[in-house]
Scaffold this motif. Structure first.
Motif, mmCIF file in Angstrom:
data_model
loop_
_atom_site.group_PDB
_atom_site.id
_atom_site.type_symbol
_atom_site.label_atom_id
_atom_site.label_comp_id
_atom_site.label_asym_id
_atom_site.label_seq_id
_atom_site.Cartn_x
_atom_site.Cartn_y
_atom_site.Cartn_z
ATOM 1 N N ILE A 172 14.039 -3.946 -9.363
ATOM 2 C CA ILE A 172 13.734 -2.679 -9.414
ATOM 3 C C ILE A 172 12.113 -2.551 -8.391
ATOM 4 N N ALA A 173 12.965 -1.902 -7.271
ATOM 5 C CA ALA A 173 12.152 -1.558 -5.886
ATOM 6 C C ALA A 173 10.689 -0.381 -6.911
ATOM 7 N N THR A 174 9.419 -0.698 -6.556
ATOM 8 C CA THR A 174 8.487 -0.068 -6.994
ATOM 9 C C THR A 174 7.417 0.415 -5.245
ATOM 10 N N ARG A 175 6.480 1.363 -5.326
ATOM 11 C CA ARG A 175 6.111 1.830 -4.448
ATOM 12 C C ARG A 175 4.509 1.997 -5.494
ATOM 13 N N LEU A 176 3.884 1.333 -3.745
ATOM 14 C CA LEU A 176 2.636 1.994 -4.474
ATOM 15 C C LEU A 176 1.880 3.215 -4.257
ATOM 16 N N LEU A 177 1.104 3.998 -4.903
ATOM 17 C CA LEU A 177 0.727 5.196 -4.898
ATOM 18 C C LEU A 177 -0.043 5.454 -3.817
ATOM 19 N N PHE A 178 -0.067 5.466 -2.599
ATOM 20 C CA PHE A 178 -1.434 6.558 -1.610
ATOM 21 C C PHE A 178 -1.426 7.507 -2.320
ATOM 22 N N GLY A 179 -3.085 7.245 -2.670
ATOM 23 C CA GLY A 179 -3.575 8.391 -3.128
ATOM 24 C C GLY A 179 -5.237 7.415 -4.306
ATOM 25 N N GLY A 180 -5.518 8.950 -5.179
ATOM 26 C CA GLY A 180 -6.443 8.463 -5.800
ATOM 27 C C GLY A 180 -8.137 8.095 -4.672
ATOM 28 N N ASN A 181 -8.803 7.141 -4.489
ATOM 29 C CA ASN A 181 -9.517 7.213 -3.911
ATOM 30 C C ASN A 181 -9.525 6.338 -2.097
ATOM 31 N N ILE A 182 -9.000 7.572 -1.507
ATOM 32 C CA ILE A 182 -9.719 7.219 -0.266
ATOM 33 C C ILE A 182 -10.436 6.788 0.384
ATOM 34 N N LEU A 183 -11.555 6.992 -0.580
ATOM 35 C CA LEU A 183 -13.018 6.276 0.116
ATOM 36 C C LEU A 183 -12.835 5.209 0.598
ATOM 37 N N LYS A 184 -12.336 4.567 -1.067
ATOM 38 C CA LYS A 184 -12.632 2.622 -0.702
ATOM 39 C C LYS A 184 -11.704 2.331 1.028
ATOM 40 N N GLN A 185 -10.506 2.935 1.350
ATOM 41 C CA GLN A 185 -9.869 2.433 2.713
ATOM 42 C C GLN A 185 -10.486 2.126 3.871
ATOM 43 N N PRO A 186 -10.157 1.344 4.260
ATOM 44 C CA PRO A 186 -11.033 1.291 5.865
ATOM 45 C C PRO A 186 -10.800 1.692 6.705
ATOM 46 N N ALA A 187 -10.055 2.909 6.970
ATOM 47 C CA ALA A 187 -10.480 3.956 7.889
ATOM 48 C C ALA A 187 -11.209 5.133 7.526
ATOM 49 N N TYR A 188 -11.933 4.437 6.429
ATOM 50 C CA TYR A 188 -12.357 5.313 5.595
ATOM 51 C C TYR A 188 -14.413 4.867 6.172
#
Length: 176
Positions: free
Chosen positions: A107-123
């Motif tokens: 069963i394929a799953t995907r993470l949701l790109f969302g939530g607190n994007i401020l924790k992403q390295p790009a930010y």
């Protein structure tokens, strides 16, 4: 463009079959017929996605103490592409564990790109101002994933998804 060539070929074939009509009438009739066929197919896809989403929602509704399930906003009719699942904090399981179990059962799953994007390295070097807390955004970022509601899924596929999720939830909920 390949699609344009296909339309030209079909339009040319249509002209050969209908020589008594003017060129504009033949092309217009072909375009209308093609558009109506596409709209009918698109409506079937949207209906199938909605039905699959509803089926998963009903099938998983008894486990809302473990999972936060999506809900449709009253008065709307969404064309869902996926079914978002959020593992509740303190429910005894982890998103990673659920995803691994689903993937192991094809069963394929995907993470949701969302939530607190401020924790992403790009930010990391972006200056920002936060208004209020980001508790819900953090929950989405760490506990949410989704599975698709592709129109080609059968009831057997959907039952497999539900049974696979429930088997792990029941295992996690058992007292030690």
């Amino acid at each position: 463009c390949l699609l344009h060539l296909l339309f030209q070929y079909r339009a040319h074939r249509f002209q050969l079959l209908q020589p008594q009509q003017s060129c504009a009438a033949r092309n217009g009739a072909f375009a209308r017929q093609h558009l109506l066929g596409w709209l009918h197919t698109a409506n079937r896809f949207v209906d199938a996605r909605r039905n699959n989403w509803d089926y998963l929602r009903c099938g998983l509704s008894s486990f809302e103490d473990f999972l936060i399930l999506p809900a449709e906003v009253s008065g709307t009719s969404a064309s869902w592409i996926g079914f978002a699942l959020t593992v509740r904090d303190g429910a005894g399981g982890e998103r990673r564990q659920l995803i691994q179990h689903l993937e192991a059962n094809n069963i394929a799953t995907r993470l949701l790109f969302g939530g607190n994007i401020l924790k992403q390295p790009a930010y990391s070097n972006v200056h920002f101002e936060i208004s209020g807390n980001l508790e819900n955004a953090d929950t989405v970022a760490s506990n949410t994933f989704w599975i698709g509601v592709f129109p080609g899924l059968s009831r057997n596929h959907l039952d497999h998804i539900i049974e696979t999720l429930l088997s792990l939830i029941l295992l996690v909920e058992q007292p030690e």
